[in-house]
Write a protein that holds these residues in place. Structure first.
Motif, PDB file in Angstrom:
ATOM      1  N   UNK A 187       0.851  -1.186   0.000  1.00  0.00           N
ATOM      2  CA  UNK A 187       0.000   0.000   0.000  1.00  0.00           C
ATOM      3  C   UNK A 187       0.887   1.236   0.000  1.00  0.00           C
ATOM      4  N   UNK A 188       0.279   2.369  -0.284  1.00  0.00           N
ATOM      5  CA  UNK A 188       1.041   3.613  -0.294  1.00  0.00           C
ATOM      6  C   UNK A 188       1.613   3.889   1.103  1.00  0.00           C
ATOM      7  N   UNK A 189       0.805   3.648   2.131  1.00  0.00           N
ATOM      8  CA  UNK A 189       1.262   3.881   3.502  1.00  0.00           C
ATOM      9  C   UNK A 189       2.461   2.989   3.826  1.00  0.00           C
ATOM     10  N   UNK A 190       2.421   1.751   3.352  1.00  0.00           N
ATOM     11  CA  UNK A 190       3.521   0.827   3.595  1.00  0.00           C
ATOM     12  C   UNK A 190       4.784   1.295   2.862  1.00  0.00           C
ATOM     13  N   UNK A 191       4.621   1.767   1.633  1.00  0.00           N
ATOM     14  CA  UNK A 191       5.771   2.266   0.878  1.00  0.00           C
ATOM     15  C   UNK A 191       6.390   3.483   1.569  1.00  0.00           C
ATOM     16  N   UNK A 192       5.540   4.362   2.100  1.00  0.00           N
ATOM     17  CA  UNK A 192       6.041   5.538   2.817  1.00  0.00           C
ATOM     18  C   UNK A 192       6.838   5.095   4.040  1.00  0.00           C
ATOM     19  N   UNK A 193       6.303   4.121   4.790  1.00  0.00           N
ATOM     20  CA  UNK A 193       6.980   3.621   5.983  1.00  0.00           C
ATOM     21  C   UNK A 193       8.339   2.998   5.611  1.00  0.00           C
ATOM     22  N   UNK A 194       8.368   2.228   4.513  1.00  0.00           N
ATOM     23  CA  UNK A 194       9.610   1.584   4.070  1.00  0.00           C
ATOM     24  C   UNK A 194      10.647   2.637   3.680  1.00  0.00           C
ATOM     25  N   UNK A 195      10.216   3.651   2.936  1.00  0.00           N
ATOM     26  CA  UNK A 195      11.144   4.703   2.494  1.00  0.00           C
ATOM     27  C   UNK A 195      11.700   5.463   3.688  1.00  0.00           C
ATOM     28  N   UNK A 196      10.828   5.833   4.616  1.00  0.00           N
ATOM     29  CA  UNK A 196      11.299   6.593   5.783  1.00  0.00           C
ATOM     30  C   UNK A 196      12.260   5.759   6.628  1.00  0.00           C
ATOM     31  N   UNK A 197      11.988   4.468   6.740  1.00  0.00           N
ATOM     32  CA  UNK A 197      12.893   3.588   7.476  1.00  0.00           C
ATOM     33  C   UNK A 197      14.246   3.495   6.767  1.00  0.00           C
ATOM     34  N   UNK A 198      14.212   3.406   5.447  1.00  0.00           N
ATOM     35  CA  UNK A 198      15.449   3.324   4.663  1.00  0.00           C
ATOM     36  C   UNK A 198      16.270   4.605   4.826  1.00  0.00           C
ATOM     37  N   UNK A 199      15.601   5.748   4.751  1.00  0.00           N
ATOM     38  CA  UNK A 199      16.310   7.020   4.909  1.00  0.00           C
ATOM     39  C   UNK A 199      16.866   7.168   6.322  1.00  0.00           C
ATOM     40  N   UNK A 200      16.146   6.664   7.307  1.00  0.00           N
ATOM     41  CA  UNK A 200      16.626   6.730   8.693  1.00  0.00           C
ATOM     42  C   UNK A 200      17.861   5.846   8.890  1.00  0.00           C
ATOM     43  N   UNK A 201      17.974   4.784   8.085  1.00  0.00           N
ATOM     44  CA  UNK A 201      19.119   3.864   8.178  1.00  0.00           C
ATOM     45  C   UNK A 201      20.203   4.192   7.156  1.00  0.00           C
ATOM     46  N   UNK A 202      20.325   5.462   6.813  1.00  0.00           N
ATOM     47  CA  UNK A 202      21.371   5.936   5.891  1.00  0.00           C
ATOM     48  C   UNK A 202      21.318   5.238   4.542  1.00  0.00           C
ATOM     49  N   UNK A 203      20.124   5.068   4.008  1.00  0.00           N
ATOM     50  CA  UNK A 203      19.877   4.498   2.679  1.00  0.00           C
ATOM     51  C   UNK A 203      20.487   3.116   2.505  1.00  0.00           C
ATOM     52  N   UNK A 204      20.319   2.268   3.474  1.00  0.00           N
ATOM     53  CA  UNK A 204      20.771   0.889   3.369  1.00  0.00           C
ATOM     54  C   UNK A 204      19.649   0.094   2.679  1.00  0.00           C
ATOM     55  N   UNK A 205      19.658   0.126   1.339  1.00  0.00           N
ATOM     56  CA  UNK A 205      18.575  -0.461   0.545  1.00  0.00           C
ATOM     57  C   UNK A 205      18.454  -1.970   0.763  1.00  0.00           C
ATOM     58  N   UNK A 206      19.558  -2.665   0.790  1.00  0.00           N
ATOM     59  CA  UNK A 206      19.551  -4.118   0.928  1.00  0.00           C
ATOM     60  C   UNK A 206      18.946  -4.569   2.241  1.00  0.00           C
ATOM     61  N   UNK A 207      19.375  -3.946   3.320  1.00  0.00           N
ATOM     62  CA  UNK A 207      18.851  -4.312   4.637  1.00  0.00           C
ATOM     63  C   UNK A 207      17.351  -4.016   4.731  1.00  0.00           C
ATOM     64  N   UNK A 208      16.951  -2.876   4.194  1.00  0.00           N
ATOM     65  CA  UNK A 208      15.535  -2.506   4.214  1.00  0.00           C
ATOM     66  C   UNK A 208      14.720  -3.468   3.373  1.00  0.00           C
ATOM     67  N   UNK A 209      15.244  -3.878   2.235  1.00  0.00           N
ATOM     68  CA  UNK A 209      14.533  -4.818   1.359  1.00  0.00           C
ATOM     69  C   UNK A 209      14.301  -6.147   2.055  1.00  0.00           C
TER      70      UNK A 209
END
Length: 110
Positions: free
Chosen positions: A8-30
């Motif tokens: 969902x859009x809300x889930x995508x927003x949460x994922x992006x904000x979490x990724x940005x909070x973790x210094x753009x660690x895309x792999x870990x967030x994925x």
């Protein structure tokens, strides 16, 4: 690579904000959210360019009433419309030239 899943859009927003909070660690967030690395990267890129509106699911046919997400997108749409109008005008001009040329040839044959 993980299999794709609906978000969902809300889930995508949460994922992006979490990724940005973790210094753009895309792999870990994925891995954490069970989505692909590429998807996280794309969402973050769109979020930076267009904000939360960039995370809308806009696949499929574009609705006539759908508003552009940003001023840049509105200008790109307008530019494409003007390019198409110019193309059609040039085609019409070339067609009229050809008709006149054929009419002149017909006059000289008679």
């Amino acid at each position: 690579m993980t299999t794709s899943r609906k978000t969902t859009k809300e889930e995508r927003i949460r994922i992006v904000k979490d990724c940005l909070a973790n210094k753009c660690n895309y792999g870990e967030t994925a891995v954490k959210y069970n989505v692909s690395y590429q998807q996280v990267y794309t969402w973050v890129k769109r979020f930076r360019e267009l904000g939360e509106e960039g995370l809308d699911d806009r696949r499929g046919k574009r609705k006539a009433a759908q508003e552009p997400r940003s001023e840049m997108e509105r200008l790109q749409i307008e530019l494409e419309q003007l390019k198409h109008k110019l193309y059609m005008t040039e085609m019409e001009r070339d067609l009229l030239k050809k008709v006149r040329e054929l009419e002149r040839k017909d006059l000289y044959r008679k």
